[in-house]
Scaffold this active site. Sequence first.
Site, short mmCIF file in Angstrom:
data_model
loop_
_atom_site.label_atom_id
_atom_site.label_comp_id
_atom_site.label_asym_id
_atom_site.label_seq_id
_atom_site.Cartn_x
_atom_site.Cartn_y
_atom_site.Cartn_z
CD GLU A 1 49.61 27.22 42.99
OE1 GLU A 1 49.12 28.25 42.29
OE2 GLU A 1 49.42 25.68 42.76
N GLY B 1 48.23 31.14 42.73
CA GLY B 1 49.11 31.19 42.08
C GLY B 1 50.44 32.39 42.55
CD GLU C 1 44.77 28.12 44.46
OE1 GLU C 1 44.39 28.16 46.06
OE2 GLU C 1 45.69 28.40 43.95
CB ALA D 1 45.83 32.43 38.61
N1 COA Z 1 42.27 37.82 39.88
C1 COA Z 1 41.94 38.78 39.30
N2 COA Z 1 41.57 39.89 39.80
C2 COA Z 1 42.08 40.14 41.12
C3 COA Z 1 42.52 38.96 41.77
C4 COA Z 1 42.76 37.75 41.15
N3 COA Z 1 43.43 36.69 41.59
N4 COA Z 1 42.84 39.33 43.18
C5 COA Z 1 42.45 40.78 43.17
N5 COA Z 1 42.09 41.32 42.05
C6 COA Z 1 41.82 42.58 41.39
C7 COA Z 1 40.17 42.59 42.09
O1 COA Z 1 39.16 42.21 41.32
C8 COA Z 1 40.13 44.15 42.18
O2 COA Z 1 39.97 44.78 40.92
P1 COA Z 1 38.91 45.84 40.52
O3 COA Z 1 39.37 47.20 41.30
O4 COA Z 1 38.90 46.13 39.29
O5 COA Z 1 37.53 45.31 41.06
C9 COA Z 1 41.52 44.67 42.59
O6 COA Z 1 42.46 43.70 42.34
C10 COA Z 1 41.79 44.73 44.17
O7 COA Z 1 41.34 43.62 44.74
P2 COA Z 1 39.95 44.02 45.79
O8 COA Z 1 39.29 42.40 46.16
O9 COA Z 1 39.04 44.96 45.77
O10 COA Z 1 41.10 44.26 47.19
P3 COA Z 1 40.73 43.73 48.86
O11 COA Z 1 41.75 44.47 49.58
O12 COA Z 1 39.34 44.02 49.11
O13 COA Z 1 41.09 42.42 48.83
C11 COA Z 1 42.18 40.35 48.59
C12 COA Z 1 42.05 41.71 48.72
C13 COA Z 1 43.38 39.54 48.15
C14 COA Z 1 41.51 39.45 49.75
C15 COA Z 1 41.00 40.02 47.44
O14 COA Z 1 41.32 40.59 46.24
C16 COA Z 1 40.97 38.37 47.03
O15 COA Z 1 40.51 37.64 47.72
N6 COA Z 1 41.55 38.03 45.80
C17 COA Z 1 41.35 36.68 45.20
C18 COA Z 1 42.27 35.65 45.89
C19 COA Z 1 42.23 34.49 45.34
O16 COA Z 1 41.31 33.81 45.50
N7 COA Z 1 43.21 33.91 44.59
C20 COA Z 1 43.46 32.83 44.12
C21 COA Z 1 43.12 32.85 42.54
S1 COA Z 1 43.60 31.09 41.75
#
Ligand code: COA
Length: 258
Positions: free
Chosen positions: A113, A110, A133, A64
């Site tokens: 999910e 999400g 989460e 999400a």
């Molecule tokens: N919500 C909003 N933005 C998100 C996102 C999320 N769940 N997951 C990734 N993004 C965005 C990042 O903020 C980044 O945006 P920016 O370039 O404007 O800063 C872009 O997507 C790329 O992500 P980034 O974190 O730079 O990539 P990465 O390869 O370093 O890491 C992940 C990849 C998936 C490990 C990392 O993005 C992450 O941990 N995301 C969140 C996962 C999460 O907690 N999901 C559950 C949500 S309830």
Amino acid sequence: MENILIEKQDNIAIVTINRPTKLNALNKATIQELHEGFKTLNEDKSVKVIIITGSGEKAFVAGADISEFADFSVENGGKLAAEGHALLFDYVQNLNKPVIAAVNGFALGGGLELAMSCHFRTASNNAKMGLPEVTLGVIPGYGGTQRLAQLVGKGRAMEMIMTAGMVDAATALSYGLVNHVVSQEELLDFTKGIASKIVRNSSVAISKAIEAVNANYIDGINGFEVEIKNFGACFGTEDFKEGTTAFLEKRKAVFPGK
Ligand code: COA
């Protein structure tokens, strides 16, 4: 539609979540568009199977959109989850057309999910799945606590949720979280291959089977009773007449889908 793409070919629709710069994170607008997209495809008689995937090579859906709920209140948090269930997660699970998730990279929060709401899943060998989460101070709110336990068992679900760890595609396969793992280049064609086998079968019977299988997971509903009712209902369909007649005439059935 700004956040999703839909293409249709050979009775198969492919829905692609298209926010690659945000790793296809599910913001409110994307959830609304997915709802409308699935509704339209469900009413489209030319579509018999739906595949959902993410754009880019990195992510199916990274969760999400955290930026949208970071300042939510208790009331807003509850509403976010309830609306998500109604518009997308329960909606997809109960759609009467098969929905397959082709998990092409990260499926987190999400994203996992959503994949778990689909009727089954394929994955690319670079896919990583998890429910992170609790690292944010919340719990999975789009069905993750229920569907992960249903798919992989309570102990594995508890461990994945508590550690917030990601499992790789091979582990997801061994858990039964995904049905097949192939290379990223092959994923869509491979998934379309499965869809094309489904397309040949009776869409009416398939919709009744989806309802009967899902019935097992609804409190207060006896799945066997739903199966008996739906089995009986099939005998009144044109598809049943065609299927049985074709078998007796030693030819391939051409189902009218009624
Ligand atoms: N919500 C909003 N933005 C998100 C996102 C999320 N769940 N997951 C990734 N993004 C965005 C990042 O903020 C980044 O945006 P920016 O370039 O404007 O800063 C872009 O997507 C790329 O992500 P980034 O974190 O730079 O990539 P990465 O390869 O370093 O890491 C992940 C990849 C998936 C490990 C990392 O993005 C992450 O941990 N995301 C969140 C996962 C999460 O907690 N999901 C559950 C949500 S309830």
